[in-house]
Design an enzyme around this catalytic site. Structure first.
Site, PDB file in Angstrom:
ATOM      1  N   TYR A   1       0.816  -1.225   0.000  1.00  0.00           N
ATOM      2  CA  TYR A   1       0.000   0.000   0.000  1.00  0.00           C
ATOM      3  C   TYR A   1       0.850   1.276   0.000  1.00  0.00           C
ATOM      4  O   TYR A   1       0.611   2.170  -0.799  1.00  0.00           O
ATOM      5  CB  TYR A   1      -0.922   0.071   1.232  1.00  0.00           C
ATOM      6  CG  TYR A   1      -2.138  -0.810   1.195  1.00  0.00           C
ATOM      7  CD1 TYR A   1      -2.572  -1.415   0.036  1.00  0.00           C
ATOM      8  CD2 TYR A   1      -2.882  -1.021   2.363  1.00  0.00           C
ATOM      9  CE1 TYR A   1      -3.693  -2.228   0.029  1.00  0.00           C
ATOM     10  CE2 TYR A   1      -4.006  -1.814   2.359  1.00  0.00           C
ATOM     11  CZ  TYR A   1      -4.407  -2.425   1.196  1.00  0.00           C
ATOM     12  OH  TYR A   1      -5.518  -3.214   1.203  1.00  0.00           O
TER      13      TYR A   1
ATOM     14  N   HIS B   1     -14.428  -7.179  11.102  1.00  0.00           N
ATOM     15  CA  HIS B   1     -15.859  -7.338  10.787  1.00  0.00           C
ATOM     16  C   HIS B   1     -16.718  -7.421  12.058  1.00  0.00           C
ATOM     17  O   HIS B   1     -17.702  -6.707  12.213  1.00  0.00           O
ATOM     18  CB  HIS B   1     -16.102  -8.615   9.975  1.00  0.00           C
ATOM     19  CG  HIS B   1     -15.351  -8.673   8.674  1.00  0.00           C
ATOM     20  ND1 HIS B   1     -15.054  -7.566   7.937  1.00  0.00           N
ATOM     21  CD2 HIS B   1     -14.848  -9.730   7.972  1.00  0.00           C
ATOM     22  CE1 HIS B   1     -14.406  -7.921   6.837  1.00  0.00           C
ATOM     23  NE2 HIS B   1     -14.256  -9.233   6.836  1.00  0.00           N
TER      24      HIS B   1
ATOM     25  N   TYR C   1     -18.374  -5.767   5.960  1.00  0.00           N
ATOM     26  CA  TYR C   1     -19.494  -6.058   6.848  1.00  0.00           C
ATOM     27  C   TYR C   1     -20.356  -4.821   7.089  1.00  0.00           C
ATOM     28  O   TYR C   1     -21.549  -4.925   7.342  1.00  0.00           O
ATOM     29  CB  TYR C   1     -19.003  -6.695   8.162  1.00  0.00           C
ATOM     30  CG  TYR C   1     -19.069  -8.199   8.012  1.00  0.00           C
ATOM     31  CD1 TYR C   1     -18.363  -8.822   6.996  1.00  0.00           C
ATOM     32  CD2 TYR C   1     -19.891  -8.983   8.813  1.00  0.00           C
ATOM     33  CE1 TYR C   1     -18.472 -10.188   6.787  1.00  0.00           C
ATOM     34  CE2 TYR C   1     -20.007 -10.348   8.615  1.00  0.00           C
ATOM     35  CZ  TYR C   1     -19.300 -10.934   7.591  1.00  0.00           C
ATOM     36  OH  TYR C   1     -19.429 -12.283   7.369  1.00  0.00           O
TER      37      TYR C   1
ATOM     38  N   ASP D   1      -8.482 -11.781  10.744  1.00  0.00           N
ATOM     39  CA  ASP D   1      -9.224 -11.878   9.477  1.00  0.00           C
ATOM     40  C   ASP D   1     -10.692 -11.471   9.647  1.00  0.00           C
ATOM     41  O   ASP D   1     -11.274 -10.854   8.753  1.00  0.00           O
ATOM     42  CB  ASP D   1      -9.132 -13.327   8.960  1.00  0.00           C
ATOM     43  CG  ASP D   1      -9.635 -13.477   7.534  1.00  0.00           C
ATOM     44  OD1 ASP D   1      -9.269 -12.637   6.695  1.00  0.00           O
ATOM     45  OD2 ASP D   1     -10.387 -14.432   7.266  1.00  0.00           O
TER      46      ASP D   1
ATOM     47  N   MET E   1     -37.701 -12.613  16.736  1.00  0.00           N
ATOM     48  CA  MET E   1     -37.719 -12.565  18.194  1.00  0.00           C
ATOM     49  C   MET E   1     -38.201 -13.904  18.683  1.00  0.00           C
ATOM     50  O   MET E   1     -39.237 -14.394  18.219  1.00  0.00           O
ATOM     51  CB  MET E   1     -38.726 -11.529  18.666  1.00  0.00           C
ATOM     52  CG  MET E   1     -38.228 -10.148  18.622  1.00  0.00           C
ATOM     53  SD  MET E   1     -39.633  -9.106  18.959  1.00  0.00           S
ATOM     54  CE  MET E   1     -38.817  -7.638  19.431  1.00  0.00           C
TER      55      MET E   1
END
Ligand code: BG6
Length: 484
Positions: free
Chosen positions: A134, A250, A189, A245, A379
């Site tokens: 990066y 997430h 996510y 990971d 529920m």
């Protein structure tokens, strides 16, 4: 499709990627259906020698448009494929990035001279690359490919570092090149429908507002299960493991949305401020609150060392030290090669006091949000057993998205997040300070695992994971429902 209102369409997108690496890129092509295809360009940049047609052929396999769909008498698919071109070059070559710049610029000139042009252009760089490159690639983009006629944004994928110090170093390096509003740290996510629903569900319903606290909630589980192993990614995975990971990013992001206080507005900064606050209240993780495991056969992958202690399964109990959550365990569980593929949030309520119907025996009230497969919220509650008898039985109030919203296409997470990037909306992206606290929570534990102080137990593929995990959840207060 027409672009949605307020979406600034793209003039150029550069995908800098490692060919054959990420499944996520297919969504990239779909989201660009929202952009004005004729005034956009997708330019791939990677080391492999490919022609434009080679790349188009690869992309074609991922497209979800109907094969024969037409727009203005032309095939949608071929119109789309025509905007894709390719430049080959290494990550560290000025010449390569100058060529990329020239490819972008040539395309933009055509656009800027067009009759609809507002004389501005937009450039989005999507880095589907190992994070180790990066800084180098960002430097190359910064030196050679910055947009002089509009915005430049860069999307980076996790893992953002391996621990606190490496993440901080990466943040520092990228921070020298790009401002926070140019950098989009993607965590897919945050693009999932049910995850996005969390804030609305929690703060727009009188049902939940008074109940969402330590007085009523016994424990919260956030669970990720996959029914396949590392499948050829063993080498990559072994360096990271399931906590880096899945959990540190997430599932921790999901926890933030479950546990944070109400933000003062839906402004992205207000929301992210609250996420950081709740993360700061997470207590150091104790060894007794951790179970790690590795599935049998994991080390058969030739790229995984024989003495690997990398977890493919982990259960970690997090405790939040604030007024709302003191004493409520957050049981975070993630595993590969398990018995099913599922991701869900399970909020378990406390027992009913003065239980005249013996309902506590059958199971507690639970509110479950299923992220996948098949988005749903339900529920679990006690109702009278239908029929002549008077007694309680467990049942559900069920909102299954597929049945309830039959006409709505639920977008893929990446699709939504890429559109957010084009719109400049950072609400569902990870801010630098958020990332730092997330690493602060997990780094000491990760170091204890890395040096072998905490050892993995093994579990059979296709199982529920190590039995110690269920025992841990029960020890901290989770009660399995019998009646469901
Ligand atoms: C990725 C992980 O971030 O998420 C993978 O690196 C994992 O190991 C994947 O399989 C799961 O994503 P989803 O959306 O299929 O739950």
């Amino acid at each position: 499709q027409d672009r949605p209102q307020s979406a600034g369409f793209l003039n150029s997108v550069s995908l800098v990627w490692k060919l054959g690496s990420s499944g996520s890129r297919q969504f990239f092509f779909r989201v660009l259906g929202f952009a004005k295809v004729h005034s956009s360009a997708i330019i791939g940049y990677a080391r492999s020698q490919l022609s434009n047609d080679d790349l188009r052929k690869r992309v074609a396999g991922y497209l979800k448009a109907e094969k024969n769909a037409l727009q203005d008498g032309k095939s949608v698919t071929s119109k789309f494929l025509n905007i894709i071109t390719y430049v080959s070059g290494p990550y560290d070559s000025k010449v390569g990035f100058e060529q990329l710049e020239s490819a972008i610029h040539t395309r933009e000139i055509v656009e800027m001279e067009g009759p609809d042009s507002d004389q501005s252009t937009r450039r989005l760089f999507y880095l589907a690359l190992p994070p180790s490159v990066y800084p180098l690639v960002c430097k190359m983009i910064h030196e050679n490919c910055m947009n002089k006629h509009g915005w430049t944004r860069v999307i980076v994928e996790k893992p953002f570092g391996k621990d606190l110090s490496s993440a901080e170093e990466l943040s520092r390096q990228l921070g020298e090149l790009f401002t926070e509003d140019q950098l989009y740290r993607i965590d897919h996510y945050l693009g999932k429908e049910i995850v996005q629903n969390l804030l609305v569900m929690r703060f727009a319903n009188r049902f939940f507002v008074p109940l969402w606290n330590r007085d009523n909630i016994a424990n919260v589980q956030i669970v990720f299960r996959e029914n396949f192993g590392t499948e050829g990614r063993g080498g990559y995975f072994d360096e990271y493991g399931i906590i880096r990971d899945i959990i540190q990013n997430h599932l921790l992001q999901v926890l933030c949305l479950v546990a944070m206080e109400k933000p003062v507005s839906v402004n992205p900064e207000d929301i992210r401020d609250e996420k950081v606050k709740v993360l700061k209240a997470v207590q150091p993780i104790k060894d007794e609150d951790v179970v790690i495991g590795q599935y049998e056969g994991y080390k058969d992958d030739p790229t995984v060392p024989d003495d690997s202690n990398t977890p493919t399964f982990a259960t970690v109990v997090l405790r939040i030290n604030n007024e709302r959550w003191d004493g409520v365990p957050f049981i975070i569980k993630a595993g590969k090669a398990l018995d099913s593929r599922k991701a869900e949030i399970r909020v378990q309520f406390k027992d009913v006091p003065g239980d005249i119907f013996k309902c506590n025996k059958q199971g507690r009230n639970e509110f479950v949000m299923r992220l996948q497969p098949s988005e749903a919220m339900y529920m679990k509650l006690t109702v009278k057993k239908p029929g002549l008898e008077m007694g309680g039985t467990q049942s559900e109030l069920d909102l299954s998205y597929r049945e309830r919203y039959q006409d709505v296409v639920i977008p893929e997470a990446y699709e939504r997040l890429l559109l957010d990037t084009i719109r400049g909306d950072q609400q569902h992206f990870v801010r630098r300070d958020e990332l730092k606290v997330a690493w602060e929570i997990f780094t000491p534990l990760l170091h204890r695992i890395d040096c072998g102080k905490i050892k993995c137990s093994t579990y059979p593929q296709g199982s529920r994971g190590p039995p110690e995990s269920d025992a841990l959840a029960q020890r901290v207060g989770y009660k399995r429902t019998i009646g469901y």
